[in-house]
Scaffold this motif. Structure first.
Motif, PDB file in Angstrom:
ATOM      1  N   ALA A   1      -1.255   8.756  -1.862  1.00 35.47           N
ATOM      2  CA  ALA A   1      -1.634   7.839  -2.951  1.00 35.47           C
ATOM      3  C   ALA A   1      -2.907   7.083  -2.587  1.00 35.47           C
ATOM      4  O   ALA A   1      -3.804   6.905  -3.423  1.00 35.47           O
ATOM      5  CB  ALA A   1      -0.496   6.864  -3.245  1.00 35.47           C
ATOM      6  N   THR A   2      -3.014   6.656  -1.338  1.00 35.10           N
ATOM      7  CA  THR A   2      -4.220   5.953  -0.882  1.00 35.10           C
ATOM      8  C   THR A   2      -5.428   6.885  -0.930  1.00 35.10           C
ATOM      9  O   THR A   2      -6.489   6.512  -1.457  1.00 35.10           O
ATOM     10  CB  THR A   2      -4.004   5.410   0.547  1.00 35.10           C
ATOM     11  OG1 THR A   2      -2.895   4.498   0.526  1.00 35.10           O
ATOM     12  CG2 THR A   2      -5.245   4.704   1.064  1.00 35.10           C
TER      13      THR A   2
ATOM     14  N   THR B   1     -10.492   8.922  -3.490  1.00 34.49           N
ATOM     15  CA  THR B   1     -11.214  10.006  -4.154  1.00 34.49           C
ATOM     16  C   THR B   1     -11.634   9.604  -5.561  1.00 34.49           C
ATOM     17  O   THR B   1     -12.778   9.835  -5.963  1.00 34.49           O
ATOM     18  CB  THR B   1     -10.339  11.280  -4.200  1.00 34.49           C
ATOM     19  OG1 THR B   1     -10.017  11.645  -2.857  1.00 34.49           O
ATOM     20  CG2 THR B   1     -11.069  12.429  -4.867  1.00 34.49           C
ATOM     21  N   SER B   2     -10.742   8.977  -6.307  1.00 33.86           N
ATOM     22  CA  SER B   2     -11.095   8.593  -7.680  1.00 33.86           C
ATOM     23  C   SER B   2     -12.103   7.457  -7.694  1.00 33.86           C
ATOM     24  O   SER B   2     -12.970   7.402  -8.563  1.00 33.86           O
ATOM     25  CB  SER B   2      -9.842   8.222  -8.484  1.00 33.86           C
ATOM     26  OG  SER B   2      -9.286   7.014  -8.024  1.00 33.86           O
ATOM     27  N   SER B   3     -12.029   6.570  -6.725  1.00 37.56           N
ATOM     28  CA  SER B   3     -12.947   5.426  -6.690  1.00 37.56           C
ATOM     29  C   SER B   3     -14.339   5.826  -6.200  1.00 37.56           C
ATOM     30  O   SER B   3     -15.348   5.394  -6.760  1.00 37.56           O
ATOM     31  CB  SER B   3     -12.377   4.332  -5.786  1.00 37.56           C
ATOM     32  OG  SER B   3     -13.222   3.218  -5.741  1.00 37.56           O
ATOM     33  N   ALA B   4     -14.380   6.647  -5.154  1.00 37.15           N
ATOM     34  CA  ALA B   4     -15.660   7.010  -4.532  1.00 37.15           C
ATOM     35  C   ALA B   4     -16.238   8.315  -5.066  1.00 37.15           C
ATOM     36  O   ALA B   4     -17.399   8.607  -4.829  1.00 37.15           O
ATOM     37  CB  ALA B   4     -15.484   7.123  -3.019  1.00 37.15           C
ATOM     38  N   GLY B   5     -15.411   9.116  -5.738  1.00 34.40           N
ATOM     39  CA  GLY B   5     -15.876  10.414  -6.205  1.00 34.40           C
ATOM     40  C   GLY B   5     -15.649  11.522  -5.196  1.00 34.40           C
ATOM     41  O   GLY B   5     -15.795  12.692  -5.495  1.00 34.40           O
ATOM     42  N   THR B   6     -15.296  11.135  -3.966  1.00 36.84           N
ATOM     43  CA  THR B   6     -14.990  12.090  -2.905  1.00 36.84           C
ATOM     44  C   THR B   6     -14.165  11.376  -1.852  1.00 36.84           C
ATOM     45  O   THR B   6     -14.136  10.151  -1.808  1.00 36.84           O
ATOM     46  CB  THR B   6     -16.276  12.679  -2.282  1.00 36.84           C
ATOM     47  OG1 THR B   6     -15.933  13.735  -1.409  1.00 36.84           O
ATOM     48  CG2 THR B   6     -17.077  11.628  -1.546  1.00 36.84           C
ATOM     49  N   PHE B   7     -13.505  12.132  -1.011  1.00 36.67           N
ATOM     50  CA  PHE B   7     -12.709  11.548   0.075  1.00 36.67           C
ATOM     51  C   PHE B   7     -13.425  11.836   1.381  1.00 36.67           C
ATOM     52  O   PHE B   7     -13.306  12.917   1.944  1.00 36.67           O
ATOM     53  CB  PHE B   7     -11.295  12.129   0.061  1.00 36.67           C
ATOM     54  CG  PHE B   7     -10.395  11.607   1.163  1.00 36.67           C
ATOM     55  CD1 PHE B   7     -10.347  10.262   1.467  1.00 36.67           C
ATOM     56  CD2 PHE B   7      -9.595  12.471   1.887  1.00 36.67           C
ATOM     57  CE1 PHE B   7      -9.519   9.778   2.471  1.00 36.67           C
ATOM     58  CE2 PHE B   7      -8.756  12.008   2.889  1.00 36.67           C
ATOM     59  CZ  PHE B   7      -8.715  10.656   3.183  1.00 36.67           C
TER      60      PHE B   7
ATOM     61  N   ASP C   1     -17.736   4.279   0.663  1.00 38.12           N
ATOM     62  CA  ASP C   1     -17.970   4.063  -0.762  1.00 38.12           C
ATOM     63  C   ASP C   1     -16.811   3.524  -1.580  1.00 38.12           C
ATOM     64  O   ASP C   1     -16.654   3.900  -2.742  1.00 38.12           O
ATOM     65  CB  ASP C   1     -18.480   5.358  -1.419  1.00 38.12           C
ATOM     66  CG  ASP C   1     -19.976   5.302  -1.665  1.00 38.12           C
ATOM     67  OD1 ASP C   1     -20.583   4.237  -1.438  1.00 38.12           O
ATOM     68  OD2 ASP C   1     -20.536   6.324  -2.077  1.00 38.12           O
ATOM     69  N   VAL C   2     -15.991   2.653  -0.990  1.00 41.82           N
ATOM     70  CA  VAL C   2     -14.953   1.972  -1.767  1.00 41.82           C
ATOM     71  C   VAL C   2     -15.014   0.483  -1.468  1.00 41.82           C
ATOM     72  O   VAL C   2     -15.506   0.059  -0.427  1.00 41.82           O
ATOM     73  CB  VAL C   2     -13.527   2.513  -1.492  1.00 41.82           C
ATOM     74  CG1 VAL C   2     -13.413   3.975  -1.859  1.00 41.82           C
ATOM     75  CG2 VAL C   2     -13.096   2.279  -0.063  1.00 41.82           C
ATOM     76  N   ASP C   3     -14.497  -0.298  -2.379  1.00 39.93           N
ATOM     77  CA  ASP C   3     -14.434  -1.745  -2.209  1.00 39.93           C
ATOM     78  C   ASP C   3     -13.322  -2.092  -1.216  1.00 39.93           C
ATOM     79  O   ASP C   3     -12.188  -1.628  -1.368  1.00 39.93           O
ATOM     80  CB  ASP C   3     -14.153  -2.401  -3.566  1.00 39.93           C
ATOM     81  CG  ASP C   3     -14.050  -3.900  -3.438  1.00 39.93           C
ATOM     82  OD1 ASP C   3     -15.106  -4.550  -3.396  1.00 39.93           O
ATOM     83  OD2 ASP C   3     -12.909  -4.410  -3.371  1.00 39.93           O
ATOM     84  N   HIS C   4     -13.640  -2.914  -0.221  1.00 33.46           N
ATOM     85  CA  HIS C   4     -12.669  -3.234   0.817  1.00 33.46           C
ATOM     86  C   HIS C   4     -11.424  -3.922   0.260  1.00 33.46           C
ATOM     87  O   HIS C   4     -10.298  -3.555   0.608  1.00 33.46           O
ATOM     88  CB  HIS C   4     -13.276  -4.110   1.918  1.00 33.46           C
ATOM     89  CG  HIS C   4     -12.254  -4.455   2.944  1.00 33.46           C
ATOM     90  ND1 HIS C   4     -11.950  -3.610   3.990  1.00 33.46           N
ATOM     91  CD2 HIS C   4     -11.401  -5.500   3.048  1.00 33.46           C
ATOM     92  CE1 HIS C   4     -10.970  -4.142   4.689  1.00 33.46           C
ATOM     93  NE2 HIS C   4     -10.625  -5.280   4.147  1.00 33.46           N
ATOM     94  N   GLY C   5     -11.614  -4.916  -0.576  1.00 34.36           N
ATOM     95  CA  GLY C   5     -10.474  -5.652  -1.127  1.00 34.36           C
ATOM     96  C   GLY C   5      -9.560  -4.757  -1.946  1.00 34.36           C
ATOM     97  O   GLY C   5      -8.332  -4.861  -1.860  1.00 34.36           O
TER      98      GLY C   5
END
Length: 128
Positions: free
Chosen positions: A36-37, A42-48, A96-100
């Motif tokens: 899930a994380t 992937t959805s937030s950054a466009g890639t994992f 490429d994701v927001d830390h919070g």
């Protein structure tokens, strides 16, 4: 959230959690929390790009879980003792994701799979 400069920034978050007792569903539940994380990343950054890891101690045994590719799935090393408390250390280091948001996603992924988060304060590292 991507850095406006176009250069990806990294972040890492770690937290501690536990399960009151281990059973046959403990490892599949840990897998679901990690997946899930990674799916959110992937959805937030466009890639994992990065990794999600866990170290779990239950009784006299320790298991490590590692996820670097959703296609491959979660890799397991070691095993857990059944019927005992499990102490979980959960960490993600990604780009490429927001830390919070990452911190909240990780907490929710554990909670929704029946684990209890111990940490009250955010433990963060941001790499720029």
């Amino acid at each position: 959230m991507a850095d406006p400069s176009g250069i990806p920034g990294g972040t890492a978050h770690g937290l501690n959690a536990y399960a009151d007792t281990t059973d046959a569903d403990t490892v599949p539940s840990l897998d679901r929390a990690m997946i899930a994380t990674a799916e959110w990343i992937t959805s937030s950054a466009g890639t994992f790009l990065g990794h999600v890891k866990m170290a779990v101690s239950a009784g006299s045994r320790t298991m490590t879980l590692n996820l670097t590719d959703l296609g491959t799935g979660v890799e397991h090393h070691g095993s857990l003792e059944d019927g005992v408390r499990a102490d979980i250390r959960f960490m993600a280091a990604v780009l490429d994701v927001d830390h919070g948001e990452l911190a909240e996603v990780m907490k929710e992924a554990l909670a929704s799979n029946g684990f209890k988060v111990k940490d009250k304060n955010i433990n963060l590292v941001e790499l720029r």
